[in-house]
Design an enzyme around this catalytic site. Structure first.
Site, short mmCIF file in Angstrom:
data_model
loop_
_atom_site.label_atom_id
_atom_site.label_comp_id
_atom_site.label_asym_id
_atom_site.label_seq_id
_atom_site.Cartn_x
_atom_site.Cartn_y
_atom_site.Cartn_z
N CYS A 18 0.83 -1.21 0.00
CA CYS A 18 0.00 0.00 0.00
C CYS A 18 0.86 1.26 0.00
O CYS A 18 1.42 1.64 1.03
CB CYS A 18 -0.94 -0.01 1.21
SG CYS A 18 -1.99 1.44 1.29
N CYS B 31 -0.61 4.15 2.15
CA CYS B 31 -0.42 3.95 3.59
C CYS B 31 1.04 4.19 3.99
O CYS B 31 1.32 4.85 4.99
CB CYS B 31 -0.78 2.53 4.01
SG CYS B 31 -2.21 1.84 3.18
N ASP B 32 1.98 3.65 3.23
CA ASP B 32 3.38 3.58 3.69
C ASP B 32 4.36 4.46 2.91
O ASP B 32 5.51 4.59 3.33
CB ASP B 32 3.87 2.12 3.62
CG ASP B 32 3.03 1.21 4.51
OD1 ASP B 32 2.56 1.70 5.56
OD2 ASP B 32 2.84 0.03 4.17
#
Ligand code: FAD
Ligand code: NAP
Length: 314
Positions: free
Chosen positions: A135, A138-139
């Protein structure tokens, strides 16, 4: 406890649209069982530009934000729980939940979507969450100003590589062939990007690191030559597996007919081989795997579920 008119399993674009159409179409007692926040896998996407009517850059999270509120306005209830199994006895379906409770329903619309697949290289599991990710939204921020590697050659890999190229110093795109599955305009944007290096005809061999996390990725090309790419982050986008576990019965068979890839077989009305059970979105056969088509499936299934419940009870 009363029997639900319709149980919806999964709260992605398919499940939410089914929730909107069933409640607005007159079913009184509809619950959507979604284990997390509604919205589905598109909420992990940094950019969506092909949802009709939505012009300009928008994140998946922003696209999906208003959907649950629109549904609850018409009476859809969201129960946040992991569904472990859907079974049927006579005309009644039972939703079995991880918290040990059950709910009964006259009809079920399932749209549990799909999940990112593992690429299968050495160190992938060991470093998952410690430098290996599926992701970028997200990261990606953890690698601001640093170098990262992206694995895959489909729409997801290319779009997420482009997203990461805006945050990171350099992106290595590792793909096992020299042509891409992605849409042509995305390939064009990739090739024009100054800080994306294409590492083609190469597969990931091993991700390595220390107790602080990933320090690099070794790739191997078609000639068997290896190359070490020194990166603290590796993003894998190598496709998805269908989430069909809730349809597995106690004897190990599926509740309805499936194909060899584990996708639910449906007709053009989203009807499965079991009366009253409808399957939608990414988990069905021949799914275009798009937000718009998942939403369309949800609407079709909802209209069918309304007719089915009407006939069953009247
Ligand atoms: P999903 O979105 O997968 O939703 C399924 C839901 O079911 C999830 O919320 C999950 O939590 C829930 N669930 C699963 N199992 C259970 C259970 N046992 N109990 C309870 N709840 C459960 N499509 C586009 O049209 N345009 C794009 O630009 C685009 N970009 C993408 C970018 C990325 C990074 C990804 C991953 C996908 C992208 N897609 C895009 C594809 C799109 O996201 C999917 O086709 C769409 O989300 C499918 O919707 P769905 O409702 O079938 O399933
Ligand atoms: P995908 O299209 O299945 O692509 C997966 C990629 O990973 C392929 O390039 C594949 O290589 C590669 N791959 C698979 N296994 C691998 C392994 N073990 N090691 C190395 N590489 C591996 O998956 P996706 O990109 O996630 O897309 C899934 C679906 O969602 C598609 O239908 C896609 O169109 C859709 N989607 C659409 C959009 C959009 O409309 N903008 C955005 C995202 C996703 P090969 O090419 O050699 O097989």
């Amino acid at each position: 406890m009363s029997i639900l008119d319709c149980a919806i399993v999964g709260g992605g674009p398919a499940g939410l649209t089914a929730g909107l159409y069933t409640t607005r179409g007159g079913l009184e007692n509809v619950v959507m069982f979604e284990k997390g926040m509604p919205g589905g896998q598109i909420t992990n996407s940094s950019e969506i530009e092909n949802y009709p009517g939505v012009v300009g850059e928008i994140t998946g999270m922003d696209l999906m934000m208003p959907w649950p509120a629109q549904c609850s306005k018409f009476g859809l209830v969201h129960e946040m729980v992991n569904v472990t199994r859907v079974s049927k006895s006579g005309d009644v379906f039972t939703i079995h939940k991880e918290d040990g409770t059950t709910s009964d329903a006259h009809s079920v619309i399932i749209g549990t979507g799909s999940s990112p697949r593992r690429a299968g290289f050495s160190g992938e599991e060991e470093f998952f969450g410690k430098g290996v990710s599926t992701c970028a939204t997200c990261d990606g921020f953890f690698y601001k100003g640093k170098d990262v590697a992206v694995i895959g050659g489909g729409d997801t890999a290319l779009e997420e590589a482009l997203y990461l190229s805006k945050i990171c110093k350099k992106v290595y795109l590792v793909h096992r062939r020299d042509t891409f599955r992605s849409a042509p305009n995305t390939v064009e944007r990739l090739k024009n990007s100054e800080n994306i290096e294409l590492v083609l005809n190469s597969v990931p061999d091993e991700v390595y690191g220390d107790n602080m996390g990933v320090t690099g990725l070794r790739v191997k090309n078609k000639e068997g030559e290896t190359r070490n790419i020194e990166v603290p982050g590796v993003f894998t986008f190598v496709g998805n597996d269908v989430n069909n576990q809730t349809l597995i019965q106690e004897d190990g068979t599926f509740l309805c007919d499936m194909n060899e890839q584990g996708q639910v077989i449906v007709d053009i009305s989203m009807k499965t081989s079991v009366p009253g059970l409808f399957a939608t979105g990414d988990m069905r056969i021949a799914a275009p795997k798009q937000v718009v088509s998942a939403a369309g499936d949800g609407a079709v299934a909802a209209l069918q579920a309304i007719s089915y419940v009407d006939e069953l009870l009247n």
